[in-house]
Design an enzyme around this catalytic site. Sequence first.
Site, PDB file in Angstrom:
ATOM      1  N   ALA A 166     -56.162  -1.569  60.412  1.00  0.00           N
ATOM      2  CA  ALA A 166     -56.658  -0.581  59.458  1.00  0.00           C
ATOM      3  C   ALA A 166     -57.044   0.723  60.165  1.00  0.00           C
ATOM      4  CB  ALA A 166     -57.851  -1.134  58.696  1.00  0.00           C
ATOM      5  N   HIS A 167     -57.692   0.628  61.320  1.00  0.00           N
ATOM      6  CA  HIS A 167     -58.099   1.839  62.036  1.00  0.00           C
ATOM      7  C   HIS A 167     -56.884   2.624  62.538  1.00  0.00           C
ATOM      8  CE1 HIS A 167     -62.195   0.290  61.817  1.00  0.00           C
ATOM      9  NE2 HIS A 167     -62.584   1.505  62.117  1.00  0.00           N
ATOM     10  N   LYS A 168     -55.919   1.898  63.069  1.00  0.00           N
ATOM     11  CA  LYS A 168     -54.696   2.535  63.552  1.00  0.00           C
ATOM     12  C   LYS A 168     -53.997   3.234  62.371  1.00  0.00           C
ATOM     13  CE  LYS A 168     -50.665   1.324  66.412  1.00  0.00           C
ATOM     14  NZ  LYS A 168     -49.498   1.521  65.554  1.00  0.00           N
ATOM     15  N   ARG A 220     -60.450  -3.393  60.630  1.00  0.00           N
ATOM     16  CA  ARG A 220     -60.405  -3.650  62.068  1.00  0.00           C
ATOM     17  C   ARG A 220     -59.154  -3.006  62.649  1.00  0.00           C
ATOM     18  NH1 ARG A 220     -60.363  -9.862  63.306  1.00  0.00           N
ATOM     19  NH2 ARG A 220     -59.090  -9.116  65.023  1.00  0.00           N
TER      20      ARG A 220
END
Lengths: 290, 208
Positions: B35-37, B32
Amino acid sequence: MRDLTEQLIELVRRTSTDLSPDVQQTLEQARAQEDAGSAAQSALGTILENVELSRRNSTPICQDTGTPIFYVQHPAGWSTRKLREQIRAAIVEATQKSYLRPNAVDAITDKNSGNNLGDNAFPTIHFEEIEGDELIVDVMLKGGGCENVGAQYSLPNSQLGAGRDLAGVRKVVLDAVQKAQGQGCAPGILGVAIGGDRGSSFYASKEVLFRKMDEKSPDPQLAALEDRLTAEANQLGIGPMGFGGKTTVLATKMTGLHRLPASFFVSVSYMCWAHRRRRMIVRGEEVIYE
Amino acid sequence: MKQLTMPIGDDAIRDLKVGDPVLLSGVMITARDAAHKWMIETFVKKTREARGDDLDVYEAIQPLLNGGAIYHCGPVVAGLDSKQYKFVAAGPTTSIREEPYQGDVMRHFKVKAVIGKGGMGAKTLAACGEVPGVYLHAIGGAASLIAQTVSKVVGVYKYDFGVPEAMWVIEVKDFPAVVTMDSHGGSLHAEIEARSKRELDRLLAAML
């Protein structure tokens, strides 16, 4: 003073793992009125199946167990300092027992505290001294998905053609529902506060969500607008999860506040279908969970 | 009901259309906001230097994400102390927050399925066409029910992101979802958005 930590853990368990009967009933009615075989009806079926399973297994209905928000009404003589300690201890224990997810993240360092305790606003606890000898504890678990789609409008709003009256209020609330789409886990429950300052307005828009699903505003004008907004929000056709359908909003709860001559705020708190709120009453030795 | 098993092939993806109910089986990874950043800044745009276990985690997740599925989910996990992890509640989180990152993550890792709730926007839809991939909608809030389809927690990466934000590698069996964005440009969300906007405009034009 009595130690209520165990009872508070039980209150949190019930709140996270079971819906109040009035909320469950509204969801059942919604399922019945959606078209047979539609995605909307299927979503509501899954939702109700999940509630049943969560109740049976004592597992959270939703993994986002939200910010725990407590409203404590206490008779004279209770120590709010000790009650705060007990509530915080109950939150830690309820997290250990997997009734709650560790949700307190330091906004500056990004560190999750791991035990669900943050600053004084996490969990959020409001105290109020009341007459009589009953202690009343209300708790609400409001997840981040629906919190994120809440909105505050400052009237007049020329883009929506919304002036400083109930007609203007209607327009901005409908706009908030359309902007939310399914993101806040529709079908939602709207808490709307008119007036106040930015802070008191949002606060009141959450407090009004403690009303029962069939409880109307005592102000007949607002009661009529509540019904109208629910009906019109449902005409938007967003439906459960944003799949399309007849049920976008389950209920609307409105309240009015005094405002400054210069300000006219309308605050909309969107509560997801997993409307987790419960009450505990302590009367002498007796503890009642509503 | 269509069965999808990770890793998913291109033909199976192109076969899916908006509205199709699916059951997923195999290994997927939760990812989420954090993790995406982290994936974008460290490996896609490289605006941040890899440090700590970053490169090891990258090596480990690459084969799982190639043809695999990302699940937008911050679960309630039991057994944190003993590390005998078990998913207790694991519904989807709101996906739109990953809109700035998702398309690039899909292209970089060849991710074929993104699972979440609320739908995503034009950038992700474009990536669905290119990769090809799909967006699968799980039922928001159906956390206990979905947790029961998680047969095993295989492992966890980036635990220091916190339990909700960590990347949990899980094995699922018959995980239920609906295709709401497909590889042919179809998006239920764009459709409902447009239709509800027309209805809103009509309601706002009416007198109280």
